[in-house]
Write an enzyme that holds these catalytic residues in place. Sequence first.
Site, mmCIF file in Angstrom:
data_model
loop_
_atom_site.group_PDB
_atom_site.id
_atom_site.type_symbol
_atom_site.label_atom_id
_atom_site.label_comp_id
_atom_site.label_asym_id
_atom_site.label_seq_id
_atom_site.Cartn_x
_atom_site.Cartn_y
_atom_site.Cartn_z
ATOM 1 N N HIS A 363 0.788 -1.235 0.000
ATOM 2 C CA HIS A 363 0.000 0.000 0.000
ATOM 3 C C HIS A 363 0.812 1.272 0.000
ATOM 4 O O HIS A 363 0.242 2.362 0.022
ATOM 5 C CB HIS A 363 -0.919 0.043 1.229
ATOM 6 C CG HIS A 363 -2.131 -0.819 1.092
ATOM 7 N ND1 HIS A 363 -3.295 -0.375 0.521
ATOM 8 C CD2 HIS A 363 -2.351 -2.103 1.420
ATOM 9 C CE1 HIS A 363 -4.184 -1.350 0.516
ATOM 10 N NE2 HIS A 363 -3.629 -2.410 1.060
ATOM 11 N N LYS A 554 -8.774 14.437 4.006
ATOM 12 C CA LYS A 554 -8.022 13.181 4.087
ATOM 13 C C LYS A 554 -7.095 13.289 5.294
ATOM 14 O O LYS A 554 -7.030 14.347 5.928
ATOM 15 C CB LYS A 554 -7.205 12.946 2.812
ATOM 16 C CG LYS A 554 -6.377 14.172 2.376
ATOM 17 C CD LYS A 554 -5.623 13.941 1.078
ATOM 18 C CE LYS A 554 -6.475 14.049 -0.154
ATOM 19 N NZ LYS A 554 -6.508 12.811 -0.923
ATOM 20 N N ARG A 555 -6.401 12.208 5.660
ATOM 21 C CA ARG A 555 -5.438 12.293 6.755
ATOM 22 C C ARG A 555 -4.470 13.457 6.521
ATOM 23 O O ARG A 555 -4.136 13.765 5.369
ATOM 24 C CB ARG A 555 -4.629 10.991 6.864
ATOM 25 C CG ARG A 555 -5.386 9.837 7.448
ATOM 26 C CD ARG A 555 -5.891 10.142 8.831
ATOM 27 N NE ARG A 555 -4.809 10.211 9.785
ATOM 28 C CZ ARG A 555 -4.559 9.300 10.716
ATOM 29 N NH1 ARG A 555 -5.328 8.231 10.819
ATOM 30 N NH2 ARG A 555 -3.560 9.452 11.552
ATOM 31 N N LYS A 560 0.695 14.496 1.507
ATOM 32 C CA LYS A 560 -0.593 14.862 0.908
ATOM 33 C C LYS A 560 -0.708 16.375 0.683
ATOM 34 O O LYS A 560 -1.644 16.855 0.069
ATOM 35 C CB LYS A 560 -1.741 14.361 1.780
ATOM 36 C CG LYS A 560 -1.867 12.827 1.801
ATOM 37 C CD LYS A 560 -2.983 12.394 2.732
ATOM 38 C CE LYS A 560 -3.143 10.888 2.861
ATOM 39 N NZ LYS A 560 -3.919 10.283 1.754
ATOM 40 N N THR A 662 -8.319 6.846 -2.596
ATOM 41 C CA THR A 662 -9.676 6.418 -2.916
ATOM 42 C C THR A 662 -10.631 7.586 -2.722
ATOM 43 O O THR A 662 -11.705 7.610 -3.320
ATOM 44 C CB THR A 662 -10.133 5.241 -2.019
ATOM 45 O OG1 THR A 662 -9.850 5.566 -0.661
ATOM 46 C CG2 THR A 662 -9.430 3.961 -2.408
ATOM 47 N N LYS A 666 -14.188 8.848 -4.799
ATOM 48 C CA LYS A 666 -15.486 9.189 -4.201
ATOM 49 C C LYS A 666 -15.941 10.574 -4.652
ATOM 50 O O LYS A 666 -17.115 10.786 -4.966
ATOM 51 C CB LYS A 666 -15.392 9.182 -2.670
ATOM 52 C CG LYS A 666 -14.984 7.856 -2.056
ATOM 53 C CD LYS A 666 -14.684 8.050 -0.563
ATOM 54 C CE LYS A 666 -13.853 6.932 0.000
ATOM 55 N NZ LYS A 666 -13.248 7.274 1.306
#
Length: 819
Positions: A363, A554-555, A560, A662, A666
């Site tokens: 992952h 998101k986290r 990110k 992901t 969405k």
Amino acid sequence: MKLYDGMRLMNTQEALQGSVIHHLRYTLGRDWKKASIRDLYWAVSLSVRDRLFERLFETENRYRQGGVKRVYYLSMEFLMGRALGNNLCNLELHDTFKTALEEMGVDLEEVQECTADAALGNGGLGRLAACFLDSMATLGIPGYGYGINYEFGHFRQQFCKGYQRETSDNWLKRGNPWQISRPEEACLVPFFGRIAHTRDKKGDYNPMWRDWEMVVGVPFDMPIVGYGGQTVNTLRLFSAKSSEEFDVEIFNDGDYHEAVKNKISSENISKVLYPSDYFHAGRLLRLVQEYFFVACAIRDIAQTFLRSFDNFDIFPDKVAIQLNDTHPALAIAEFMRYLVDEKALPWERAWSITERTFGYTNHTLLPEALEKWPVSLMEFVVPRHLQIIYEINRRFLEQITLQWPGDEELVRSVSLIEEGEEKQVRMSHLAMVGSHSVNGVAALHTELLKNHLLPDFYRLWPKKFNNKTNGVTPRRWLLKANPGLASLITEVIGDGWIRDLRKLKALEASAEDSEFLKRLMAVKRANKERLAARIWSDAYVRVDPDSLFDVHAKRIHEYKRQLLKALHIVHQYLMITEDDICPEVPRTFVFAGKAAPGYKVAKQIIKLINSIATVVNAHPKARRFLRVAFVPDYRVSVAEKIIPGADLSEQISTAGTEASGTGNMKFAMNGALTVGTCDGANIEIMNEVGRENIFIFGHDVAGIRALREGRDYNPWDIYENDPSVKRILDAFSGNLFCPEDPGLFSWIFEHLLYGRDTYYHLADLSSYLLIQQEVDRCFLDTRKWAGHVVKNIANTGTFSSDRTILEYARDIWGVSPAL
Ligand SMILES: *Cc1c(COP(=O)(O)O)cnc(C)c1O
């Protein structure tokens, strides 16, 4: 009143009302007049659960009679969210129940809102596992989730003066109507102890694991219903219980042993989820959790197999085990121990069965996430497994040396053991050696695995490597989360998309239909109003549903790049306040996400965003064009509300760092346009929706690599040559966002300039600011924007987790739907 139709409970309004009242009175012992909202939640849930169990028995009969192959999905995390609404949706009982309850004066929405999420995961990895369970049940694939029944799930996030504060998530405090405990199927798991090097009658080496301590694993089952209700699979989660009655003579080796043993009293094992995403902390309790979990799972899986079969040589024909990352990789050693020590199989036979049974999903490409356990720690917790890992490694390296004699470097690089000051077991190597399949989770990620992260393994076993691009379940993320959009789609193309998301493609025919576009944007507008209300109630910020909703949820992680988003906002703010240039499109910037409690930089980023929000939202001029809101406590139920209300989806990780993502899928499915880098599944989203329907910016993987390897990336050059960059960064050293706490954000200046900007924020900043101008221009032309939205929704069919699961089933597991 008729309640049963043959053996099955009926689903008429009357029967549902009867069920609710029955459970209220006779299961919960509550008088209708005194029932609280929580009592009603229980009564409704138990009524739904009754209906699930009937189908669960039917499903189990079907599987047993068919002698089917079963899939076990081993994951330390399952980010399930709330169960009630999802189960109603998949049973297609939502509307009937809603009216039935309305007649009784009960609001179903309100009943759902009072319940905690099952937050047994951190983020993407755990949510993927949850989506996979939904898809397996919908497709009729005999698939079971196995995990840990954490007493405390992911922490709850609050903000206190803009700083993240964590409180515990005691989600089981009031019980859980969806879990059934199965104490009669409890497993006994030995820990600690030592190896006695004995010989058997024939004089062969026969090591004995002695003086262990026993922990009991009690399974809790949660029914997982597929869409349409034909199949109900289960998620089985284990709780640790101590077992005084099973203690063998306690091996007492002085204070050290005693001290550690007391620390990890057995019931602590399943106490709490480790709250860090993509970071391996290497704590003893975590290793104990991982082992506890796989030991329970392997015993349980073998028991189920032995109820129908007796010959382990056919095990791989009847069982597939998928490892969700390396966290459950010890299952490989545990299964070998089981076959060799308990079932007395010869090593070679046991190994062949093991290899054919396991598959491993990688992952991440981030080095800090790779799991390595010190040999000393493993020897302490699982001495027999360490011995088995050494034997696996000895045979593996022997084979390497035969194939490539004299290549010491290769041996060193692929060994399961990393030499060094402290010897460590590399869990990813164990997972790869013991599996017949190694997969990445997006096309780019798999390529990077093969050619950059694991090139030696790829050279060894090119056929083991394969890609399985992630997906999300359209039931929870479209049908349930966005009922307005779902019914509009169904009205136009029928409801086939719910089971076969590729059918969304038919929406493209309406991309020019102004009536349809108007209705589509009216649905979005209604979702934005709902989100605005939520932002007001949870973040105390008033926002305008006519503004562009720009969402980064998101986290919180450096890779990110929430910080890049913050730089954009600061830029906009300075343009308004210093240059008197006002944006044509007012924007609402929405953030949501948790930082790992020990991740200092991520927590500082949260504080920064909250501080920017305070300054921007209070500025008399800037607040006419910009609002910033950080919605606290991001979790599945919050995501279900935020995503349908987004116009713009921020997917801006540094190229080569996000394995798939992901969240990106969405958002696109719910009609947000993506602004993103060439990273993870963004690339595949771009290929599906078309380059002209997505905003792609920044360096790609090759570009980032050139910066990294060229050694000529100097953030100072950008700072000095671009006045707008200089002004943004100077705002941080100049206390613009922390007037009461001077110096608070100067770390950002230092981090990006002196710290050499590890995630290349400045390298991508100018390109990011430019693309955001393009976003504004596009948003001004409502009809054009709506056209892009349709193209996005219509082309997200491939990102259904049904597609992903069918690929796993065909290529890795060798199973097919058993309907
Ligand atoms: C989908 C989801 C994630 C994963 O989001 P990414 O953008 O892929 O990191 C994390 N948390 C929750 C609650 C989600 O629903």
